[in-house]
Scaffold this motif. Structure first.
Motif, PDB file in Angstrom:
ATOM      1  N   GLY A  30       0.769  -1.194  -0.017  1.00 53.11           N
ATOM      2  CA  GLY A  30      -0.255   0.003   0.205  1.00 53.11           C
ATOM      3  C   GLY A  30       0.766   1.281  -0.013  1.00 53.11           C
ATOM      4  O   GLY A  30       0.434   2.412   0.100  1.00 53.11           O
ATOM      5  N   THR A  31       2.111   1.231  -0.032  1.00 52.71           N
ATOM      6  CA  THR A  31       2.815   2.227  -0.102  1.00 52.71           C
ATOM      7  C   THR A  31       3.894   2.112  -1.232  1.00 52.71           C
ATOM      8  O   THR A  31       4.338   1.118  -1.878  1.00 52.71           O
ATOM      9  N   PRO A  32       4.303   3.360  -1.964  1.00 55.85           N
ATOM     10  CA  PRO A  32       5.177   3.528  -3.138  1.00 55.85           C
ATOM     11  C   PRO A  32       6.513   3.201  -2.847  1.00 55.85           C
ATOM     12  O   PRO A  32       7.143   3.592  -1.825  1.00 55.85           O
ATOM     13  N   TYR A 230      -2.114   3.793  -3.633  1.00 56.80           N
ATOM     14  CA  TYR A 230      -1.314   3.805  -2.295  1.00 56.80           C
ATOM     15  C   TYR A 230      -2.004   4.485  -1.084  1.00 56.80           C
ATOM     16  O   TYR A 230      -1.716   5.525  -0.622  1.00 56.80           O
ATOM     17  N   PRO A 231      -3.173   3.763  -0.734  1.00 56.33           N
ATOM     18  CA  PRO A 231      -4.005   4.316   0.400  1.00 56.33           C
ATOM     19  C   PRO A 231      -3.115   4.331   1.694  1.00 56.33           C
ATOM     20  O   PRO A 231      -3.483   5.502   2.559  1.00 56.33           O
ATOM     21  N   ALA A 233      -0.040   4.934   1.968  1.00 56.33           N
ATOM     22  CA  ALA A 233       0.888   6.169   2.004  1.00 56.33           C
ATOM     23  C   ALA A 233       0.190   7.492   2.469  1.00 56.33           C
ATOM     24  O   ALA A 233       0.755   8.169   3.240  1.00 56.33           O
ATOM     25  N   LEU A 234      -0.932   7.471   1.760  1.00 57.69           N
ATOM     26  CA  LEU A 234      -1.790   8.698   2.038  1.00 57.69           C
ATOM     27  C   LEU A 234      -2.194   8.942   3.557  1.00 57.69           C
ATOM     28  O   LEU A 234      -2.262   9.946   4.030  1.00 57.69           O
ATOM     29  N   LYS A 235      -2.526   7.901   4.091  1.00 53.52           N
ATOM     30  CA  LYS A 235      -2.982   7.733   5.328  1.00 53.52           C
ATOM     31  C   LYS A 235      -1.885   8.282   6.628  1.00 53.52           C
ATOM     32  O   LYS A 235      -1.844   9.167   7.203  1.00 53.52           O
ATOM     33  N   VAL A 236      -0.581   7.746   6.110  1.00 55.43           N
ATOM     34  CA  VAL A 236       0.819   8.114   6.927  1.00 55.43           C
ATOM     35  C   VAL A 236       1.013   9.644   6.557  1.00 55.43           C
ATOM     36  O   VAL A 236       1.153  10.179   7.651  1.00 55.43           O
ATOM     37  N   TRP A 237       0.824  10.164   5.307  1.00 53.41           N
ATOM     38  CA  TRP A 237       1.026  11.364   5.297  1.00 53.41           C
ATOM     39  C   TRP A 237       0.071  12.287   5.793  1.00 53.41           C
ATOM     40  O   TRP A 237       0.476  13.189   6.613  1.00 53.41           O
ATOM     41  N   LEU A 238      -1.115  12.038   5.872  1.00 52.78           N
ATOM     42  CA  LEU A 238      -2.214  12.732   6.555  1.00 52.78           C
ATOM     43  C   LEU A 238      -2.098  12.772   8.154  1.00 52.78           C
ATOM     44  O   LEU A 238      -2.099  13.841   8.831  1.00 52.78           O
ATOM     45  N   ARG A 239      -1.348  11.570   8.757  1.00 51.12           N
ATOM     46  CA  ARG A 239      -1.188  11.503  10.261  1.00 51.12           C
ATOM     47  C   ARG A 239       0.011  12.497  10.393  1.00 51.12           C
ATOM     48  O   ARG A 239      -0.165  13.237  11.571  1.00 51.12           O
ATOM     49  N   GLN A 240       1.076  12.460   9.521  1.00 53.59           N
ATOM     50  CA  GLN A 240       2.090  13.358   9.964  1.00 53.59           C
ATOM     51  C   GLN A 240       1.979  14.956   9.941  1.00 53.59           C
ATOM     52  O   GLN A 240       2.197  15.703  10.554  1.00 53.59           O
ATOM     53  N   GLN A 241       0.758  15.371   8.896  1.00 44.92           N
ATOM     54  CA  GLN A 241       0.327  16.653   8.907  1.00 44.92           C
ATOM     55  C   GLN A 241      -0.384  17.092  10.116  1.00 44.92           C
ATOM     56  O   GLN A 241      -0.163  18.027  10.702  1.00 44.92           O
TER      57      GLN A 241
END
Length: 342
Positions: A30-32, A230-231, A233-241
């Motif tokens: 799920g991550t690139p 890549y859902p 990866a997007l989840k991880v990105w959102l949590r860091q924001q």
């Protein structure tokens, strides 16, 4: 419009940077192998995430590539070419991106900030009211939130766009033109705004315009294809924001220090500029006034629709899309999934 050669050169550089292998560790499901991010020098949570290398730590098998852009118009160009996966652009260029003729296949998963006093119209001190802009030369990056706000100021003052000489300059070029005396004012954002304020006068801020119905914001855009592929990866990105927003609220000194390093500013000045923005955490973003939920898209879609109506009146878009286009442009499902149970 920006010179075509500049846009093509930008895309070529990004395309080269997009080639090559990923990190040494294999990417998780799920991550690139590579995540390409387009960022801007705006004192919000995105610079905290970059400075602290949270994405690199949270996605150890993914190579994180950060590419700097000067405006949302350039981010749109990169998105069209497929050169970046996630980028930062103001609400005005995103409105244009979701409208014809661009119709960029991307969505909004996050609001980096609601623009406040960090974006403003600065003029020579002898100019004391908007009506006095007639015949003056004013710079702003075309297709940006600043451009949108400048047009709103002119409309409020009863001035046509043709009454003012509006020149298209990127923020660093605005500072140089101001120092040379080539322009009478500029609608621009920090950190260049702070430089112009040293010997200019603020005529109106975006916070003031927001109070009069012309709200602007800095938005994240993600390629729809990337979000689907890549859902995780997007989840991880959102949590860091979200983590960055919480740091700004609980440890302003640490947040200011991180932003200061990215902008080459003192922590005090970085903290001042950070304080000019309105940051929203994930819970607030899922509220009715902003992105909302999959079941009830937020009012921010109405703001984008209103912006499209204004841009159409200024002949900046071909047509005003239906409200449903902007509602579908809000990545509410992705936002909800990233914070499910929180």
């Amino acid at each position: 419009m920006k010179p075509l050669l500049k846009a093509l050169a930008l895309v070529a550089v990004l395309a080269v940077s997009a080639c090559g292998s990923g990190g040494e560790e294999a990417a998780a499901p799920g991550t690139p192998a590579k995540l390409r991010i387009g960022y801007q020098l705006i004192p919000n949570g995105d610079l905290i995430v970059k400075d602290q290398r949270w994405l690199e730590q949270a996605l150890p098998g993914t190579e994180i590539v950060w590419s700097k852009f000067d405006s949302g118009g350039d981010v749109n160009t990169a998105m069209i070419s497929g050169a970046i996966d996630i980028g930062l652009a103001g609400s005005s260029p995103v409105t244009r991106g979701l409208s014809a003729p661009l119709n960029i296949p991307y969505q909004i998963p996050w609001i980096f900030d609601v623009i406040g006093d960090n974006e403003a119209l600065v003029v020579r001190k002898e100019i004391t009211e908007a009506k006095a802009l007639a015949g003056k030369t004013i710079a702003t990056p075309f297709s940006s939130t600043s451009h949108y706000s400048l047009l709103a100021v002119l409309a409020e003052a009863g001035l046509a766009e043709s009454d003012v000489k509006i020149v298209d300059l990127e923020p660093p070029d605005i500072q140089a033109a101001w120092q040379r005396g080539d322009i009478d004012g500029a609608y621009v954002w920090t950190p260049i705004l702070a430089e112009l304020e040293k010997d200019g006068a603020v005529l109106v801020t975006s916070r003031e315009l927001a109070g009069r119905g012309k709200l602007t914001a800095d938005l994240a855009v993600v390629r729809t294809e990337f979000a689907r592929q890549y859902p995780e990866a997007l989840k991880v990105w959102l949590r860091q924001q979200d983590r960055a927003v919480k740091l700004a609220r609980t440890d302003n000194a640490a947040a200011a220090a991180a932003i200061g390093r990215q902008l080459n500013l003192s922590p005090a000045e970085a903290g001042r500029q950070l304080g000019q923005l309105v940051l929203l955490d994930a819970a607030e973003q899922r509220g009715p006034d902003y992105l909302g939920t999959p079941e009830a898209p937020g009012k921010f879609a109405e703001n984008l629709h209103s912006a499209a109506e204004f841009l159409k009146s200024q002949q900046k878009v071909d047509a005003v899309p239906e409200l449903s286009v902007f509602q579908k442009g809000l990545a509410t499902r992705e936002l909800a999934d990233a914070f499910a149970g929180s």
